[in-house]
Design an enzyme around this catalytic site. Structure first.
Site, PDB file in Angstrom:
ATOM      1  N   SER A 145     -44.551  12.975  29.499  1.00 18.52           N
ATOM      2  CA  SER A 145     -44.684  13.637  30.295  1.00 18.52           C
ATOM      3  C   SER A 145     -45.536  12.645  31.225  1.00 18.52           C
ATOM      4  O   SER A 145     -46.136  11.298  30.775  1.00 18.52           O
ATOM      5  CB  SER A 145     -45.991  13.819  29.558  1.00 18.52           C
ATOM      6  OG  SER A 145     -46.958  15.306  30.196  1.00 18.52           O
ATOM      7  N   TYR A 159     -54.566  15.979  25.968  1.00 19.51           N
ATOM      8  CA  TYR A 159     -53.080  16.233  25.910  1.00 19.51           C
ATOM      9  C   TYR A 159     -52.782  14.378  26.417  1.00 19.51           C
ATOM     10  O   TYR A 159     -51.711  13.742  26.211  1.00 19.51           O
ATOM     11  CB  TYR A 159     -52.496  17.146  26.817  1.00 19.51           C
ATOM     12  CG  TYR A 159     -50.890  17.387  27.176  1.00 19.51           C
ATOM     13  CD1 TYR A 159     -50.165  17.257  25.876  1.00 19.51           C
ATOM     14  CD2 TYR A 159     -50.242  16.406  28.294  1.00 19.51           C
ATOM     15  CE1 TYR A 159     -48.921  17.320  26.031  1.00 19.51           C
ATOM     16  CE2 TYR A 159     -48.955  16.764  28.372  1.00 19.51           C
ATOM     17  CZ  TYR A 159     -48.490  17.155  27.300  1.00 19.51           C
ATOM     18  OH  TYR A 159     -46.989  17.089  27.502  1.00 19.51           O
TER      19      TYR A 159
END
Length: 242
Positions: A145, A159
């Site tokens: 990501s 996250y």
């Protein structure tokens, strides 16, 4: 470009979103597939079109895999060898995201993201590494990501923590395995239009399409060992990487 005829790719979280798109793109390119997910019914539905192609094509096997299960990596790897006889590519795609801000982030939520996003890939790499080395042109793809490259303000710090850990794992394994002919790519997209991002409050019209990301990755996986792409950063908006 490489001839990948007969090569076998393992893809986790292949029942939806980015994983589903990668599976379809690689199968169209000629890869045999070992696909996994926690939701087997959804996995069977996502693979139905090319798995039942009457014209024949690369073999596809489906497996249940839960990244929170410490035994799952070894089990899925053994099942893949039994079904296909070899492993040439591992795509660590299974992931979980909770967008809680710092003050609302709990240890249990953080533990879940650490287990799935960091320890899951770690276990899969440990389980498959000898098989990938035996390929001579093994490939590892870690779907990470942009949150593994930077922290976006106050958004989803837990996250980002788990994905930064995944990026450290990626580069450690990349350096370790380069002499063995293995090439590792970290795929770092911004917002991709999937179920995972549907509740993030971001305009879908600016999001990356999963199929576009998958096509870029399919091209990278056809590159020879002399052309290694360590990181693929894909975003639809200006980013500050720090």
């Amino acid at each position: 470009m490489r001839d990948i005829t007969g090569c076998v790719a393992m893809i986790s979280g292949a029942n939806r979103g980015i994983g589903e798109a990668i599976a379809a793109a690689l199968h169209a390119d000629g890869w045999a597939l070992s696909l996994s997910a926690r939701d087997m019914a959804a996995l069977e539905a996502s693979a139905a079109e090319y798995r039942t192609d009457a014209s024949g094509g690369p073999a596809v096997s489906l497996h249940r895999y839960d990244a929170t299960d410490p035994e799952a990596a070894e089990r899925w790897t053994a099942e893949t060898i039994s079904a296909h006889g070899r492993i040439d590519c591992l795509v660590n795609n299974a992931g979980v995201a909770h967008p809680d801000d710092f003050e609302n982030l709990t240890e249990s939520t953080l533990d879940e993201m650490w287990e799935v996003n960091a320890k899951g890939p770690f276990r899969m790499l440990r389980a498959t590494l000898d098989h990938l080395r035996g390929s001579g042109e093994g490939r590892i793809v870690n779907v990470i990501s942009m949150s593994g490259k930077r922290v976006r303000g106050t958004f989803a710090p837990g996250y980002a923590m788990s994905k930064h850990a995944a990026m450290a794992l990626h580069h450690s394994v990349r350096h370790l395995t380069f002499p063995d002919g293995i090439r590792c790519t970290a795929v770092c997209p911004g917002y991709v239009q999937t179920d995972m991002t549907s509740d993030f409050g971001v305009d879908p019209s600016i999001m990356i399409q999963a199929d576009d990301l998958a096509q870029a990755l399919a091209t990278i996986l056809r590159l020879p060992n002399t052309a290694s792409v360590a990181e693929l950063l894909v975003t639809t908006e200006p980013e500050t990487i720090a």
